[in-house]
Design a protein around this motif. Structure first.
Motif, short mmCIF file in Angstrom:
data_model
loop_
_atom_site.label_atom_id
_atom_site.label_comp_id
_atom_site.label_asym_id
_atom_site.label_seq_id
_atom_site.Cartn_x
_atom_site.Cartn_y
_atom_site.Cartn_z
N UNK A 136 0.81 -1.22 0.00
CA UNK A 136 0.00 0.00 0.00
C UNK A 136 0.84 1.27 0.00
N UNK A 137 1.80 1.36 0.91
CA UNK A 137 2.60 2.59 0.95
C UNK A 137 3.30 2.82 -0.38
N UNK A 138 3.77 1.72 -0.98
CA UNK A 138 4.51 1.86 -2.23
C UNK A 138 3.61 2.34 -3.36
N UNK A 139 2.45 1.73 -3.52
CA UNK A 139 1.63 2.11 -4.67
C UNK A 139 0.81 3.39 -4.42
N UNK A 140 0.40 3.64 -3.18
CA UNK A 140 -0.32 4.89 -2.90
C UNK A 140 0.64 6.06 -3.10
N UNK A 364 -2.96 4.46 5.99
CA UNK A 364 -3.74 3.49 5.21
C UNK A 364 -3.92 2.24 6.04
N UNK A 365 -4.89 1.41 5.64
CA UNK A 365 -5.21 0.19 6.37
C UNK A 365 -4.33 -0.99 5.99
N UNK A 366 -4.66 -2.13 6.55
CA UNK A 366 -3.84 -3.31 6.39
C UNK A 366 -4.31 -4.17 5.21
N UNK A 367 -3.35 -4.82 4.56
CA UNK A 367 -3.70 -5.79 3.52
C UNK A 367 -3.47 -7.18 4.09
N UNK A 368 -4.49 -8.03 4.01
CA UNK A 368 -4.23 -9.41 4.41
C UNK A 368 -4.66 -10.32 3.27
N UNK A 369 -4.14 -11.52 3.28
CA UNK A 369 -4.50 -12.47 2.24
C UNK A 369 -5.70 -13.29 2.72
N UNK A 370 -6.41 -13.83 1.75
CA UNK A 370 -7.61 -14.58 2.07
C UNK A 370 -7.38 -15.69 3.09
N UNK A 371 -6.24 -16.35 2.98
CA UNK A 371 -6.00 -17.48 3.90
C UNK A 371 -5.50 -17.01 5.26
N UNK A 422 -1.89 -4.00 -8.26
CA UNK A 422 -1.85 -2.55 -7.97
C UNK A 422 -3.26 -1.99 -7.92
N UNK A 423 -4.05 -2.34 -8.93
CA UNK A 423 -5.40 -1.79 -9.02
C UNK A 423 -6.20 -2.14 -7.76
N UNK A 424 -6.03 -3.38 -7.32
CA UNK A 424 -6.73 -3.80 -6.11
C UNK A 424 -6.29 -2.94 -4.92
N UNK A 425 -4.98 -2.76 -4.78
CA UNK A 425 -4.48 -2.02 -3.61
C UNK A 425 -4.95 -0.57 -3.62
N UNK A 426 -5.30 -0.06 -4.81
CA UNK A 426 -5.72 1.34 -4.91
C UNK A 426 -7.22 1.48 -5.09
N UNK A 436 -6.97 -9.61 0.30
CA UNK A 436 -6.55 -9.88 -1.07
C UNK A 436 -6.95 -11.28 -1.52
N UNK A 437 -7.55 -11.36 -2.71
CA UNK A 437 -7.89 -12.68 -3.27
C UNK A 437 -7.47 -12.69 -4.74
N UNK A 438 -6.66 -13.66 -5.11
CA UNK A 438 -6.18 -13.71 -6.50
C UNK A 438 -7.34 -13.75 -7.49
#
Ligand code: ARG
Length: 573
Positions: A136-140, A364-371, A422-426, A436-438
């Protein structure tokens, strides 16, 4: 024309005795019922000055203004209001011609001329994994950087490296003990992480390892050659690896001045603080008491003389102000650090620096993976590179299925897979925690990156089929041709296209790239509706050129919006 432009036009037409034209035009409103006109001027405003009824004033003005040269389709008096109707086709033609003329520079502005914006983003830690938490920090930050530039600001991208701290002493000890058991050439950072974890395991059994780590950290501080050369090796290794990820994400920086850079820049700031009597000594440590502001104290120097993260940020803020004389300095950092930035900004305010108000934490908030995996805390690290690789791999499979004959499949899969992440993160309001889900980010028919890229590829395929007709787009459109754009779908799409600059400007004002993500989704959807309901190359001949112009303008705006987000657009997919 937007409201501001309309007001300007109307001001230049009006000539009311005793009323300033600009003031008169400032009363223009967008009526609730736009069937009578797009804009309306309430004439009761002038009843007093003119000593006439609003109805009469509106009628007089209507006949006076209609006789002049003006850009409107109609100017009419209705019940004391002067109504203005835009000439939509002429408007549409103007917008299309502007996009066609300017290409990717459509939407550029100079609103930021002369202003410097420092953006602290990504700011990774040396010798630590570049994991999904940094996405997030990188792409935002990267998106804001490009948007500011588009608006004419002088943007300075800063990677405030975490290259200081006792962990480097630990790593040196670990490397000296087990360095020959790992293959750095082959495994890179992963190898370093392995021996770092091993250090922690061993140190639990043998506490003298911690003493050794402290010793080696002191050696770095004191400039010992061996210590420095090992540290530099770790640093180069880290930067080389993250550099590859930055390239894929289209991320660049103007400065890599990290924490270590401020080693010799903290003393003057600390001296100033002490001289202003802002420092309190508490159990041997130097702090700034912030209890009055309901905050815990800002710790600046520990009892053993060591400085802290906050001390470095304080020095960094002064350095940036002196070096760049910023208009604003942004810190794109997770909300977990809210207190840290509040403290640092408060200390600068207490020092009497009025530029404290130009320091902005963009959380910004946290990104976690589905699992459920994500954090280093749980011990399971998800490397960003692995997430990108997997997304690319999956998009390659989708592509092979959907379009088996596609050329450069690998190249396209890279653009689509990375673009999807990237699109998802933004996509969401940045403060939200996201999962995050592939499958979700890669679907072609949701509100995703691939959906937008696919829409653009569709537009490009129409343009390719148009062949030489594309070169004819530069000539002005006649009103007959522009008739071909009327209708709900066409008007909606053109209106969206015309809002590009304002949208980028809004995104930057709110530090919210998702406004552009949302916008490009809206354009893609609008274009697909248009495409479904209107013929383009096989339309009535007099309409073909204007409609092709609309397809071209859509493609330009989508690609440029994607570029701002850091996403590449394949020609075919
Ligand atoms: N390296 C820090 C971390 O990973 C982020 C630094 C953010 N920038 C700053 N100026 N403090 O948590």
């Amino acid at each position: 024309m937007d409201l501001a432009q309309v007001k300007q036009e109307i001001a230049s037409l009006l000539n009311i005795e005793g009323v300033d034209s600009n003031e008169a035009a400032s009363y223009v409103v967008i009526p609730q019922d736009t069937t009578l006109g797009d804009y309306a001027l309430p004439c009761f405003r002038f009843a007093k000055a003119l000593r006439k009824s609003p109805v009469v004033i509106a009628q007089d003005l209507a006949s006076e203004l209609s006789a002049k040269a003006h850009p409107f389709k109609k100017i009419e008096a209705v019940n004391g209001y002067l109504n203005f109707t835009l000439d939509r086709n002429a408007e549409a033609g103007k917008i299309l011609s502007e996009v066609i003329l300017k290409g990717a520079s459509y939407g550029d502005s100079d609103e930021g001329a002369g202003k410097t914006i420092c953006i602290d983003y990504s700011s990774i830690n040396i010798a630590k994994p570049f994991h999904i938490g940094h996405l997030s920090t990188t792409v935002i930050g990267g998106a804001l950087y490009k948007m500011y530039k588009k608006l004419g600001y002088n943007a300075v991208g800063i990677n405030h490296l975490g290259d200081w701290g006792t962990q480097f002493g630990k790593l040196i000890v670990a490397y000296k003990m087990w360095g020959d058991t790992i293959d750095i050439e082959k495994e890179g950072m992963l190898a370093l992480t392995k021996i770092y974890v091993k250090f922690h395991e061993e140190a639990e059994k043998d506490p003298t390892l911690d003493d050794k780590a402290r010793y080696w950290f002191k050696q770095i501080e004191d400039g010992n050659e061996e210590a420095l050369s090992l540290f530099n090796m770790f640093k180069e290794l880290t930067l080389k690896e993250v550099g590859k990820v930055y390239d894929r994400l289209d991320i660049t920086f103007d400065s890599y001045n990290g924490e270590a850079f401020y080693n010799d820049k903290m003393a003057p700031v600390l001296d100033e603080l002490r001289a202003q009597n802002l420092v309190t000594v508490s159990e041997g440590a130097e702090i700034v008491d912030l209890s009055e502001y309901n905050m815990s104290p800002c710790l600046l120097v520990k009892a053993d003389g060591a400085t802290l993260y906050a001390t470095r940020d304080l020095a960094a803020a002064f350095y940036r102000k002196n070096t760049y004389d910023f208009y604003k300095c942004l810190y794109v950092v997770a909300y977990q650090q809210n207190l840290h930035f509040k403290q640092v900004f408060k200390v600068i305010e207490l020092m009497g620096k009025d530029w404290h108000k130009d320091l902005v934490h963009v959380p910004f908030g946290m990104v976690s993976l589905e699992d459920g995996t994500m954090s280093t805390r749980k011990g399971k690290v998800v490397w960003l590179k692995d997430v990108l690789d997997k997304a690319v791999e999956k998009s390659y499979a989708i592509m092979s299925e959907k379009n088996a004959n596609l050329k450069n499949k690998e190249e396209v899969a890279e653009k689509v897979g990375v673009g999807a992440v990237i699109f998802f993160a933004l996509s969401n309001n940045r403060i939200k925690d996201i999962t995050f889900s592939y499958d979700k980010v890669l679907t072609f028919d949701g509100e995703t990156g691939p959906y937008v890229q696919y829409t653009n590829a569709r537009a490009r395929s129409i343009l390719r089929k148009a062949g030489a007709l594309q070169d004819e787009l530069n000539k002005p459109f006649t009103s007959e041709e522009l008739e071909g754009l009327s209708g709900k779908e066409g008007e909606e799409l053109i209106s969206l296209i015309s809002r590009f600059r304002a949208t980028v400007s809004d995104a930057v004002a709110k530090y919210e790239p998702s406004i552009v993500t949302r916008y490009v989704i809206d354009i893609a959807k609008s274009f697909n509706r248009y495409y479904l309901n209107n013929r383009i190359l096989n339309a009535e001949e007099k309409y073909v050129r204007a409609r092709l112009g609309l397809v071209y303008a859509t493609h330009i705006v989508i690609e440029e919006a994607l570029r701002l987000l850091g996403i590449k657009a394949p020609e075919e997919m």
